[in-house]
Design a protein around this motif. Structure first.
Motif, mmCIF file in Angstrom:
data_model
loop_
_atom_site.group_PDB
_atom_site.id
_atom_site.type_symbol
_atom_site.label_atom_id
_atom_site.label_comp_id
_atom_site.label_asym_id
_atom_site.label_seq_id
_atom_site.Cartn_x
_atom_site.Cartn_y
_atom_site.Cartn_z
ATOM 1 N N THR A 78 -1.414 24.182 52.161
ATOM 2 C CA THR A 78 -1.432 24.165 50.698
ATOM 3 C C THR A 78 -2.101 22.867 50.240
ATOM 4 O O THR A 78 -2.223 21.917 51.017
ATOM 5 C CB THR A 78 -0.003 24.240 50.115
ATOM 6 N N LEU A 79 -2.528 22.862 48.999
ATOM 7 C CA LEU A 79 -3.078 21.629 48.413
ATOM 8 C C LEU A 79 -2.024 20.879 47.605
ATOM 9 O O LEU A 79 -2.289 19.777 47.131
ATOM 10 C CB LEU A 79 -4.289 21.954 47.534
ATOM 11 N N ASP A 80 -0.853 21.462 47.461
ATOM 12 C CA ASP A 80 0.234 20.784 46.741
ATOM 13 C C ASP A 80 0.552 19.442 47.387
ATOM 14 O O ASP A 80 0.752 19.363 48.600
ATOM 15 C CB ASP A 80 1.498 21.648 46.719
ATOM 16 N N LYS A 135 -1.302 17.012 48.081
ATOM 17 C CA LYS A 135 -2.366 16.465 48.938
ATOM 18 C C LYS A 135 -3.359 15.659 48.109
ATOM 19 O O LYS A 135 -3.507 15.852 46.905
ATOM 20 C CB LYS A 135 -3.115 17.592 49.663
ATOM 21 N N ILE A 151 -8.652 22.664 40.787
ATOM 22 C CA ILE A 151 -7.635 22.331 41.788
ATOM 23 C C ILE A 151 -6.343 21.894 41.106
ATOM 24 O O ILE A 151 -5.258 22.367 41.438
ATOM 25 C CB ILE A 151 -8.141 21.248 42.763
ATOM 26 N N THR A 152 -6.458 20.984 40.143
ATOM 27 C CA THR A 152 -5.238 20.482 39.496
ATOM 28 C C THR A 152 -4.572 21.549 38.624
ATOM 29 O O THR A 152 -3.363 21.496 38.404
ATOM 30 C CB THR A 152 -5.512 19.208 38.668
ATOM 31 N N HIS A 201 -4.316 24.743 39.523
ATOM 32 C CA HIS A 201 -3.574 25.602 40.446
ATOM 33 C C HIS A 201 -2.597 24.833 41.338
ATOM 34 O O HIS A 201 -1.658 25.420 41.874
ATOM 35 C CB HIS A 201 -4.548 26.421 41.298
ATOM 36 N N TYR A 202 -2.843 23.541 41.504
ATOM 37 C CA TYR A 202 -1.984 22.684 42.339
ATOM 38 C C TYR A 202 -1.712 21.396 41.567
ATOM 39 O O TYR A 202 -2.336 20.366 41.826
ATOM 40 C CB TYR A 202 -2.654 22.380 43.684
ATOM 41 N N THR A 213 0.387 19.092 41.638
ATOM 42 C CA THR A 213 0.800 17.877 42.348
ATOM 43 C C THR A 213 -0.311 17.317 43.234
ATOM 44 O O THR A 213 -0.128 16.293 43.880
ATOM 45 C CB THR A 213 2.058 18.136 43.199
ATOM 46 N N ALA A 214 -1.450 17.991 43.261
ATOM 47 C CA ALA A 214 -2.585 17.495 44.053
ATOM 48 C C ALA A 214 -3.234 16.322 43.332
ATOM 49 O O ALA A 214 -3.255 16.253 42.102
ATOM 50 C CB ALA A 214 -3.605 18.597 44.274
#
Length: 154
Positions: free
Chosen positions: A69-71, A73, A95-96, A98-99, A101-102
Motif C-alpha cells: 500500500t502507499l498509506d 509511505k 496519490i494523496t 487516494h492515500y 497518509t502518504a
C-alpha cells in the motif's frame, strides 16, 4: 512521381505478405530459426529484430518487492521529463487523494540526479541524489512519466 508509386506499391505488398505470415519472436540471441536450421533454410520467411542502440552492458539487479500500500509511505516523484511541471503535481494530488497518509515529495524537495551516467561511469550528482533519497527515507520512486524516452534507462 513514378518512384513514389512504386515505393508505396512495394510497401503495400510487403505489408500484405507480412500480415499473412505467422509472427516470429526474437529471443535473446536474435537468431532466426531454431539455431540449427534457419527459417530461410526451411523455406520460411524469417526476420530478426535488433535494437539500433545495441545490447546494454548494465547487469540486471533484483527488483525490490512492491509495496502493499502507499498509506504512510514516502514517495518521491523524480525526473524533469515530459511536462513534469504539470504532471508531477497531478501525480501528487492523485496519490494523496487516494492515500491521505502518504507523503509525496516533488523535485523542489528531492532535487535531481542530472543525466544518468553510462555504464562504468561514476557521476557524483547521481550518488548524491541516491543518498538524498535515503536520507528522506523514501519508500518508493516514480521516475519519469513517459513521452521523451529518458525514463527507461533510469
Amino acid at each position: 512521381m513514378k518512384q513514389r508509386i512504386i515505393f508505396l506499391f512495394s510497401l503495400l505488398l510487403s505489408a500484405a505478405y507480412m500480415f499473412g505470415q505467422e509472427r516470429m519472436v526474437c529471443d535473446e540471441t536474435c537468431e532466426v530459426g531454431d539455431g540449427q536450421t534457419s527459417a530461410v533454410q526451411k523455406g520460411e520467411a524469417g526476420y530478426a529484430v535488433v535494437s539500433p542502440v545495441g545490447r546494454g552492458t548494465v547487469e540486471p539487479i533484483r527488483q525490490a518487492p512492491r509495496l502493499q500500500t502507499l498509506d504512510g509511505k514516502t514517495i518521491a516523484v523524480v525526473g524533469v521529463s515530459f511536462m513534469s511541471r504539470v504532471t508531477h503535481p497531478e501525480i501528487k494530488r492523485l496519490i494523496t487523494k487516494h492515500y491521505p497518509t502518504a507523503r509525496v515529495l516533488l523535485l523542489d524537495e528531492v532535487g535531481t540526479a542530472g543525466p544518468y551516467p553510462a555504464p562504468g561511469i561514476t557521476r557524483r550528482a547521481k550518488d548524491d541524489f541516491q543518498l538524498r533519497l535515503r536520507e528522506l527515507k523514501v519508500d518508493a520512486v516514480i521516475a519519469g512519466n513517459g513521452g521523451c524516452g529518458l525514463c527507461t534507462p533510469k
